[in-house]
Scaffold this active site. Structure first.
Site, short mmCIF file in Angstrom:
data_model
loop_
_atom_site.label_atom_id
_atom_site.label_comp_id
_atom_site.label_asym_id
_atom_site.label_seq_id
_atom_site.Cartn_x
_atom_site.Cartn_y
_atom_site.Cartn_z
N GLY A 12 14.61 69.13 16.77
CA GLY A 12 13.46 69.21 15.88
C GLY A 12 13.19 70.59 15.30
N LEU A 85 19.46 60.12 13.37
CA LEU A 85 20.88 59.73 13.41
C LEU A 85 21.13 58.24 13.27
CD1 LEU A 85 22.12 62.31 16.06
CD2 LEU A 85 21.94 62.54 13.58
N ASN A 102 17.05 62.88 3.11
CA ASN A 102 17.79 63.24 4.32
C ASN A 102 18.41 64.62 4.11
OD1 ASN A 102 19.27 62.90 6.84
ND2 ASN A 102 21.10 62.55 5.59
N HIS A 104 21.71 66.90 5.23
CA HIS A 104 23.02 66.83 5.87
C HIS A 104 23.61 68.23 5.93
CE1 HIS A 104 26.63 64.89 7.32
NE2 HIS A 104 27.31 65.70 6.54
C1 GAR Z 1 20.44 69.38 11.39
O1 GAR Z 1 21.46 70.33 11.29
C2 GAR Z 1 20.66 68.27 10.37
O2 GAR Z 1 21.25 68.70 9.19
C3 GAR Z 1 21.58 67.38 11.14
O3 GAR Z 1 21.05 67.36 12.45
C4 GAR Z 1 20.51 68.65 12.73
C5 GAR Z 1 19.14 68.48 13.38
O4 GAR Z 1 18.70 69.71 13.88
N1 GAR Z 1 21.65 66.08 10.56
C6 GAR Z 1 22.80 65.39 10.45
O5 GAR Z 1 23.85 65.80 10.90
C7 GAR Z 1 22.68 64.05 9.71
N2 GAR Z 1 23.97 63.49 9.46
P1 GAR Z 1 17.20 69.91 14.32
O6 GAR Z 1 16.85 68.75 15.27
O7 GAR Z 1 17.17 71.22 15.04
O8 GAR Z 1 16.34 69.90 13.10
#
Ligand code: GAR
Length: 193
Positions: A12, A85, A102, A104
């Site tokens: 988060g 996810l 979203n 990415h």
């Molecule tokens: C982020 O880097 C986001 O871009 C990625 O998950 C991470 C969450 O980090 N999302 C994906 O890979 C979607 N395919 P966080 O929980 O520290 O914000």
């Protein structure tokens, strides 16, 4: 006032940046945080800020439309996926046309799709030998990591960068740009919709 809901599965850190960015905003409120993991860090962050939270389970999410009622109760205008996810089911995509974004951690259409999240994305960038990567913020459709792009920003990948070095650079871009891109998406909503 426009209300946004953040959906997140993990640590988060983006959710925290978004919550902090809008904390004093007279126009946008983070009104709800939704997670599919009951121990997700994002839930603690929401609670710290007095934001209502909701935990969803797979069966209810995919086999009912209960979450739509929750979003309606909280008057949600825009849904933000910040490290969420699960694939968004069609009924939910349809309820938020061009109102769900979203982020990415790569330059889509490279390195997207099922299973491409977090460090897996940066490992793929590394093994492809890419000289740059970055972030893509896009509207959500019924497929993983598709939908019209709203914003991209790039950064260099040095040959000696490890996947976790790449992750660090990309996360910095996410924190820097995601809140303001969300603000732009909200500001571009029709006035009376
Ligand atoms: C982020 O880097 C986001 O871009 C990625 O998950 C991470 C969450 O980090 N999302 C994906 O890979 C979607 N395919 P966080 O929980 O520290 O914000």
């Amino acid at each position: 006032m426009r209300n946004i809901a953040i959906f997140a599965s993990g640590t988060g850190s983006n959710a925290r940046k978004i919550i902090e960015y809008f904390k004093q905003s007279p126009e946008v409120r983070v009104a709800l945080v939704v997670s599919n993991k009951k121990d997700a860090g994002v839930l603690d962050i929401a609670q710290e800020h007095g934001i209502p939270t909701r935990i969803i389970n797979r069966q209810t999410f995919y086999e009912s439309e209960e979450i739509l009622d929750v979003l309606r109760i909280h008057h949600i205008d825009v849904v933000v996926l910040a490290g969420f996810l699960w694939l968004v089911p069609p009924y939910l995509v349809r309820a938020f046309p061009r109102r769900m974004v979203n982020i990415h951690p790569a330059l889509l259409p490279r390195h997207g799709g099922k299973g491409m999240y977090g460090i897996h994305v940066h490992e793929a960038v590394k093994s492809a030998g890419d000289s740059e990567t970055g972030i893509t913020i896009h509207f959500v459709n019924e497929h993983y990591d598709e939908g019209d792009f709203v914003f991209q920003e790039r950064c260099a990948v040095d040959p000696e960068d490890s996947p976790s070095d790449i992750a660090r650079k990309v996360l910095q871009l996410e924190h820097r740009y995601f809140p303001e891109v969300i603000a732009q998406v909200v500001a571009s909503l029709p006035q009376n919709a």
